[in-house]
Design a protein around this motif. Structure first.
Motif, PDB file in Angstrom:
ATOM      1  N   PHE A 267       0.831  -1.210   0.000  1.00 38.55           N
ATOM      2  CA  PHE A 267       0.000   0.000   0.000  1.00 38.55           C
ATOM      3  C   PHE A 267       0.865   1.259   0.000  1.00 38.55           C
ATOM      4  N   LEU A 268       1.903   1.286   0.843  1.00 36.43           N
ATOM      5  CA  LEU A 268       2.787   2.456   0.890  1.00 36.43           C
ATOM      6  C   LEU A 268       3.491   2.671  -0.442  1.00 36.43           C
ATOM      7  N   CYS A 269       3.897   1.590  -1.084  1.00 34.51           N
ATOM      8  CA  CYS A 269       4.546   1.708  -2.395  1.00 34.51           C
ATOM      9  C   CYS A 269       3.592   2.333  -3.408  1.00 34.51           C
ATOM     10  N   GLN A 270       2.339   1.904  -3.397  1.00 31.58           N
ATOM     11  CA  GLN A 270       1.369   2.471  -4.332  1.00 31.58           C
ATOM     12  C   GLN A 270       1.166   3.964  -4.090  1.00 31.58           C
ATOM     13  N   VAL A 271       1.077   4.345  -2.824  1.00 34.97           N
ATOM     14  CA  VAL A 271       0.903   5.763  -2.490  1.00 34.97           C
ATOM     15  C   VAL A 271       2.114   6.571  -2.944  1.00 34.97           C
ATOM     16  N   ILE A 272       3.309   6.057  -2.675  1.00 37.21           N
ATOM     17  CA  ILE A 272       4.540   6.757  -3.070  1.00 37.21           C
ATOM     18  C   ILE A 272       4.631   6.870  -4.589  1.00 37.21           C
ATOM     19  N   PHE A 273       4.332   5.782  -5.293  1.00 43.88           N
ATOM     20  CA  PHE A 273       4.407   5.793  -6.757  1.00 43.88           C
ATOM     21  C   PHE A 273       3.437   6.806  -7.352  1.00 43.88           C
ATOM     22  N   MET A 274       2.200   6.803  -6.857  1.00 44.07           N
ATOM     23  CA  MET A 274       1.187   7.729  -7.380  1.00 44.07           C
ATOM     24  C   MET A 274       1.556   9.178  -7.085  1.00 44.07           C
ATOM     25  N   ALA A 275       2.014   9.427  -5.854  1.00 44.69           N
ATOM     26  CA  ALA A 275       2.394  10.789  -5.478  1.00 44.69           C
ATOM     27  C   ALA A 275       3.570  11.284  -6.320  1.00 44.69           C
ATOM     28  N   PHE A 276       4.555  10.401  -6.526  1.00 41.25           N
ATOM     29  CA  PHE A 276       5.719  10.780  -7.326  1.00 41.25           C
ATOM     30  C   PHE A 276       5.323  11.092  -8.768  1.00 41.25           C
ATOM     31  N   LEU A 277       4.522  10.204  -9.382  1.00 36.38           N
ATOM     32  CA  LEU A 277       4.124  10.427 -10.769  1.00 36.38           C
ATOM     33  C   LEU A 277       3.254  11.666 -10.916  1.00 36.38           C
ATOM     34  N   PHE A 278       2.388  11.903  -9.942  1.00 33.47           N
ATOM     35  CA  PHE A 278       1.534  13.090  -9.997  1.00 33.47           C
ATOM     36  C   PHE A 278       2.383  14.355  -9.948  1.00 33.47           C
ATOM     37  N   GLN A 279       3.313  14.402  -9.002  1.00 33.62           N
ATOM     38  CA  GLN A 279       4.173  15.574  -8.882  1.00 33.62           C
ATOM     39  C   GLN A 279       5.069  15.743 -10.106  1.00 33.62           C
ATOM     40  N   ALA A 280       5.647  14.629 -10.578  1.00 35.26           N
ATOM     41  CA  ALA A 280       6.553  14.702 -11.724  1.00 35.26           C
ATOM     42  C   ALA A 280       5.826  15.157 -12.982  1.00 35.26           C
ATOM     43  N   SER A 281       4.668  14.585 -13.256  1.00 38.35           N
ATOM     44  CA  SER A 281       3.939  14.916 -14.480  1.00 38.35           C
ATOM     45  C   SER A 281       3.395  16.338 -14.465  1.00 38.35           C
ATOM     46  N   VAL A 291      -1.869  13.579 -17.058  1.00 33.52           N
ATOM     47  CA  VAL A 291      -1.450  13.318 -15.676  1.00 33.52           C
ATOM     48  C   VAL A 291      -2.228  12.137 -15.110  1.00 33.52           C
ATOM     49  N   VAL A 292      -3.536  12.127 -15.364  1.00 30.93           N
ATOM     50  CA  VAL A 292      -4.380  11.032 -14.871  1.00 30.93           C
ATOM     51  C   VAL A 292      -3.944   9.701 -15.474  1.00 30.93           C
ATOM     52  N   ALA A 293      -3.703   9.696 -16.787  1.00 32.60           N
ATOM     53  CA  ALA A 293      -3.271   8.464 -17.455  1.00 32.60           C
ATOM     54  C   ALA A 293      -1.932   7.984 -16.907  1.00 32.60           C
ATOM     55  N   ALA A 294      -1.025   8.919 -16.658  1.00 32.95           N
ATOM     56  CA  ALA A 294       0.298   8.558 -16.136  1.00 32.95           C
ATOM     57  C   ALA A 294       0.203   7.979 -14.734  1.00 32.95           C
ATOM     58  N   VAL A 295      -0.629   8.566 -13.900  1.00 32.90           N
ATOM     59  CA  VAL A 295      -0.758   8.104 -12.514  1.00 32.90           C
ATOM     60  C   VAL A 295      -1.286   6.673 -12.449  1.00 32.90           C
ATOM     61  N   PHE A 296      -2.290   6.365 -13.272  1.00 32.77           N
ATOM     62  CA  PHE A 296      -2.869   5.020 -13.229  1.00 32.77           C
ATOM     63  C   PHE A 296      -2.023   3.998 -13.996  1.00 32.77           C
ATOM     64  N   CYS A 297      -1.597   4.356 -15.201  1.00 30.73           N
ATOM     65  CA  CYS A 297      -0.846   3.393 -16.017  1.00 30.73           C
ATOM     66  C   CYS A 297       0.555   3.143 -15.465  1.00 30.73           C
ATOM     67  N   GLY A 298       1.177   4.163 -14.907  1.00 25.10           N
ATOM     68  CA  GLY A 298       2.545   4.018 -14.427  1.00 25.10           C
ATOM     69  C   GLY A 298       2.676   3.309 -13.090  1.00 25.10           C
ATOM     70  N   THR A 299       1.575   3.207 -12.345  1.00 28.41           N
ATOM     71  CA  THR A 299       1.642   2.596 -11.007  1.00 28.41           C
ATOM     72  C   THR A 299       0.967   1.230 -10.930  1.00 28.41           C
ATOM     73  N   HIS A 300       0.172   0.872 -11.936  1.00 27.05           N
ATOM     74  CA  HIS A 300      -0.515  -0.417 -11.905  1.00 27.05           C
ATOM     75  C   HIS A 300       0.378  -1.520 -12.463  1.00 27.05           C
ATOM     76  N   LYS A 301       0.211  -2.718 -11.909  1.00 25.05           N
ATOM     77  CA  LYS A 301       0.998  -3.871 -12.326  1.00 25.05           C
ATOM     78  C   LYS A 301       0.061  -5.001 -12.757  1.00 25.05           C
ATOM     79  N   SER A 302       0.461  -5.721 -13.799  1.00 24.68           N
ATOM     80  CA  SER A 302      -0.397  -6.740 -14.389  1.00 24.68           C
ATOM     81  C   SER A 302      -0.262  -8.084 -13.694  1.00 24.68           C
ATOM     82  N   LEU A 303      -1.388  -8.608 -13.216  1.00 27.27           N
ATOM     83  CA  LEU A 303      -1.431  -9.969 -12.682  1.00 27.27           C
ATOM     84  C   LEU A 303      -1.637 -10.975 -13.811  1.00 27.27           C
ATOM     85  N   THR A 304      -2.491 -10.599 -14.776  1.00 26.75           N
ATOM     86  CA  THR A 304      -2.802 -11.502 -15.877  1.00 26.75           C
ATOM     87  C   THR A 304      -1.560 -11.850 -16.693  1.00 26.75           C
ATOM     88  N   LEU A 305      -0.720 -10.843 -16.962  1.00 26.63           N
ATOM     89  CA  LEU A 305       0.510 -11.088 -17.716  1.00 26.63           C
ATOM     90  C   LEU A 305       1.651 -11.521 -16.808  1.00 26.63           C
TER      91      LEU A 305
END
Length: 361
Positions: A267-281, A291-305
């Motif tokens: 959970f902390l990693c997800q929060v840090i990743f989202m906050a970092f990408l939001f600030q950076a973008s 910015v919205v696309a970057a926050v979601f696409c850059g922090t999500h990880k694929s279980l299916t793949l």
């Protein structure tokens, strides 16, 4: 004396009527208050239908896990792996304006940010974090599972769904989900081998074929169908259905303390990743929808793949179940957390766009 008694009786009757009236008024007020509260809760649940559906799915999966497991009644190895993902991208293709998708191909800055963060920044950060946590009493293979998560590509569905629900750049999310998935077929095994070590041959042709059938082909078919029903779509604006799932295997005999610690770290990693990408973008001057696309696409990880590649690369490891636990935690948590953030992101996007429009005028 008789008159006094009659007067007292009238006073008593008036008092009783007043008390009854007050009680009726209180009951009526309580009824109105209860009705208002129920209506407010119903409106809130209706507004947050996506999050409610996720919670219901988790509860049902907990109560009857056999229905959604591989080989179960729902046959997720077919209905989810192929049908559900294909429907998601067919809907995206049929509702997405071709010019927006073509425009997203040349949005190199967004693609570089998302893919660079996914395959470079996240693995480096997590490897440093795990190195710092190695002296703790946490299970070492669970910690290595965090490294596994960091090497995974973006998902082919959840990031697109959340980006669209939030009003972000759906075309950019689709492109980066598909492109990241193709890159992940090559980069993810290489990252896993470089960080954890193993020896295996990844069936690239098979994985590319599955991605083509479930992602690229439905998107193309959706775009073709859109040509013939474009007017109807723009006039009626039908809702787009979404299909999700929660599936996976759990390892047994995991210490409760280690498991809870991993959940917290994820959970902390997800929060840090989202906050970092939001600030950076935002600081790099990206458009609000990007910015919205970057926050979601850059922090999500694929279980299916991720799971098939993980099973191929570490198929001979007895600790495979422990390695997969953080990914199995990360996957539903990212959707739950993203679902909670959707109304927040919608509000931020609306305010930001209003300010941008005012400046442009």
């Amino acid at each position: 004396q008789t008159r006094i008694n009659q007067y007292q009786l009238r006073i008593a009757e008036a008092s009783i009527i007043a008390v009854v009236g007050d009680n009726q008024h209180q009951v009526k007020g309580l009824t109105i208050g209860t009705t208002t509260m129920i209506s407010s809760i119903a409106n809130k649940l209706r507004k947050e239908w996506f999050l409610v559906a996720i919670v219901v799915s988790i509860v049902l999966a907990k109560l009857q896990p056999s229905i959604g497991k591989t080989g179960g009644l729902l046959k997720p190895e077919i209905t989810v792996k192929y049908l559900a993902v294909s429907i998601i991208f067919f809907n995206s293709g049929i509702s997405l304006r071709s010019e927006e998708l073509l425009k997203s191909f040349t949005n190199y800055r967004l693609h570089a940010l998302i893919q660079g963060f996914t395959f470079v920044v996240v693995p480096i950060f997590v490897n440093i974090l795990v190195a710092m946590l190695n002296h703790l009493t946490l299970d070492k293979w669970l910690l290595k599972g965090l490294i596994v998560v960091s090497c995974m590509p973006p998902p082919v569905s959840s990031a697109v769904i959340l980006t669209k629900a939030s009003g972000g750049n759906e075309a950019g999310a689709i492109f980066n989900s598909a492109f990241g998935s193709f890159l992940g077929v090559i980069i993810t095994p290489l990252l896993l081998l470089a960080t954890l070590g193993s020896a295996a041959t990844v069936p690239f042709l098979s994985v590319f074929t599955k991605l083509g059938l479930t992602v690229v082909l439905p998107l193309i078919v959706g775009q073709i169908v859109r040509i013939y029903i474009k007017t109807w779509l723009e006039n009626t604006k039908p809702p787009i259905s979404t299909i999700g799932r929660f599936a996976g295997n759990a390892a047994s005999n995991i210490p409760v303390g280690s498991f809870l610690a991993i959940v917290l770290l994820v959970f902390l990693c997800q929060v840090i990743f989202m906050a970092f990408l939001f600030q950076a973008s935002t600081r790099l001057g990206f458009k609000s929808k990007d910015v919205v696309a970057a926050v979601f696409c850059g922090t999500h990880k694929s279980l299916t793949l991720g799971m098939p590649v993980l099973k191929i690369v570490f198929g001979g490891y007895s600790q495979l179940s422990l390695l997969s636990i953080p990914l199995l935690i990360y996957h539903p948590l990212q959707i739950l957390f993203g679902g909670l953030l959707v109304p927040v992101v919608q509000k931020w996007l609306s305010q930001h766009q209003d300010a941008t429009d005012l400046i442009s005028v």
